[in-house]
Design a protein around this motif. Structure first.
Motif, short mmCIF file in Angstrom:
data_model
loop_
_atom_site.label_atom_id
_atom_site.label_comp_id
_atom_site.label_asym_id
_atom_site.label_seq_id
_atom_site.Cartn_x
_atom_site.Cartn_y
_atom_site.Cartn_z
N SER A 1 0.83 -1.20 0.00
CA SER A 1 0.00 0.00 0.00
C SER A 1 0.87 1.26 0.00
O SER A 1 2.03 1.24 0.44
N TYR A 2 0.27 2.32 -0.49
CA TYR A 2 0.88 3.66 -0.45
C TYR A 2 -0.27 4.65 -0.41
O TYR A 2 -0.99 4.82 -1.39
N HIS A 3 -0.48 5.27 0.74
CA HIS A 3 -1.64 6.15 0.96
C HIS A 3 -2.93 5.45 0.51
O HIS A 3 -3.62 5.93 -0.40
N PRO A 4 -3.28 4.32 1.13
CA PRO A 4 -4.47 3.58 0.69
C PRO A 4 -5.75 4.39 0.89
O PRO A 4 -5.84 5.24 1.78
N ASP A 5 -6.76 4.07 0.05
CA ASP A 5 -8.02 4.81 0.11
C ASP A 5 -8.93 4.25 1.19
O ASP A 5 -8.57 3.32 1.92
N ASP A 6 -10.15 4.80 1.28
CA ASP A 6 -11.08 4.43 2.35
C ASP A 6 -11.57 2.99 2.23
O ASP A 6 -12.05 2.42 3.22
N ARG A 7 -11.49 2.40 1.06
CA ARG A 7 -11.98 1.02 0.87
C ARG A 7 -10.91 -0.02 1.13
O ARG A 7 -11.17 -1.22 1.04
N PHE A 8 -9.71 0.41 1.47
CA PHE A 8 -8.62 -0.54 1.65
C PHE A 8 -8.88 -1.50 2.81
O PHE A 8 -8.57 -2.69 2.72
N ALA A 9 -9.45 -1.00 3.89
CA ALA A 9 -9.71 -1.86 5.05
C ALA A 9 -10.63 -3.02 4.68
O ALA A 9 -10.44 -4.16 5.14
N ALA A 10 -11.63 -2.78 3.83
CA ALA A 10 -12.54 -3.84 3.40
C ALA A 10 -11.80 -4.85 2.53
O ALA A 10 -12.03 -6.06 2.64
N ARG A 11 -10.91 -4.38 1.66
CA ARG A 11 -10.13 -5.31 0.83
C ARG A 11 -9.21 -6.16 1.69
O ARG A 11 -9.04 -7.36 1.46
N LEU A 12 -8.61 -5.54 2.69
CA LEU A 12 -7.73 -6.27 3.60
C LEU A 12 -8.51 -7.34 4.36
O LEU A 12 -8.02 -8.45 4.59
N SER A 13 -9.74 -7.02 4.75
CA SER A 13 -10.58 -7.96 5.47
C SER A 13 -10.90 -9.19 4.60
O SER A 13 -10.93 -10.32 5.10
N ARG A 14 -11.11 -8.98 3.31
CA ARG A 14 -11.40 -10.09 2.41
C ARG A 14 -10.19 -11.01 2.29
O ARG A 14 -10.33 -12.24 2.22
#
Length: 296
Positions: free
Chosen positions: A22-35
């Motif tokens: 990651s590099y300055h991840p966006d607001d949806r990154f947490a959901a992608r990480l959870s998947r």
């Protein structure tokens, strides 16, 4: 006697970890990480954001290991950091991801299945993907066949850590762009195979594209244009003898990007100047991160 490439152990859902950069991840990154956390036995999150990412401070994801780099050290260095951590933890394979990739619910199971159907010497296996946000719109021809190819993109790529280690890791002096192509071509030169299948397993956008994206290239920034040209030229010079068809197509692609940048893209002067500078540095072998003042 089988070659080293033919003796690679097959991946399964217990010996395969995820590596995401990651590099300055966006607001949806947490959901992608959870998947990723739901499907993989371990996830190694390598963060190039200089100040770190807030998500890691309150993330409840037990399988995620956070690896802050402290600065943007480039994609190659970050990927190598994640792969070393996975190898140290006992994993035999990894799937590498960009921060903006949304995977299907059965991504890992499908990749493991298709790898079992691939050539025994396959050390990287890519999947089909959509760059439109619609899984019914594949990037290339869909289907379940596994085919050999020359290169695959980093994101969604299932890769053998044994082969990665034997090949000498990713080229961190590329910084970004062309790193995936280089290791694929290097592996092929050493007797390994590169494969992909047509099942669409993720949404992934390589970059911003013009409306007529089948003709126009990616609308990258000047600095990305620089790296794309420099590293592309370097790959052509290094692998043209062993991969003439790939090198020929890459020459045409880079030339077309120059024409489009000169005639149609915004910031035409900056982008064309960056690409000509990239061409010069690629020919001369000047690698590593580009000075920030070039693109200020």
């Amino acid at each position: 006697m089988m070659s080293v490439a033919e003796r690679l152990p097959k991946p399964d859902t217990s010996n395969t970890a995820a590596v995401i950069v990651s590099y300055h991840p966006d607001d949806r990154f947490a959901a992608r990480l959870s998947r990723l956390n739901e499907q993989f036995p371990a996830v190694f999150w390598v963060d190039n954001t200089p100040e770190g990412s807030d998500e890691q401070k309150h993330s409840p994801l037990s399988r995620v290991s956070y690896l802050p780099q402290g600065s943007n050290r480039g994609l190659g260095t970050a990927l190598n950091s994640g792969c070393r951590a996975a190898l140290k933890a006992g994993f035999k394979w990894v799937v590498t991801f960009d921060q903006d990739s949304d995977i299907a619910d059965d991504f890992l199971r499908q990749q493991v299945y298709f790898c079992a159907e691939s050539d025994p010497s396959t050390f990287v296996l890519g999947c089909n993907y959509s760059d439109t946000g619609n899984l019914d719109s594949p990037r290339f021809a869909a289907g379940d066949l596994v085919v050999k190819c020359e290169t695959v993109i980093t994101s969604g790529c299932l890769m053998s850590l044994i082969a990665w280690s034997q090949l000498g890791e990713f080229r961190d002096d590329y910084f970004i762009d062309g790193i995936d192509h280089e290791i694929c071509l290097r592996g092929r030169s050493k007797g390994f195979a590169v494969s992909r299948h047509g099942r669409v397993l993720m949404n992934h956008r390589i970059g911003e594209r013009a409306a007529n994206y089948r003709i126009f290239p990616y609308l990258h920034s000047p600095v990305r244009k620089y790296y794309s040209m420099r590293n592309g030229v370097r790959n052509i010079m290094q692998y043209a003898a062993s991969e003439p068809a790939w090198a020929g197509r890459k020459c045409i692609t880079l030339a077309w990007e120059v024409v489009i940048a000169l005639l149609f893209e915004p910031e035409r002067l900056k982008k064309s100047r960056a690409m000509f500078r990239g061409f010069r540095d690629g020919v001369k072998g000047r690698m590593g991160p580009a000075p920030n003042e070039w693109f200020a």
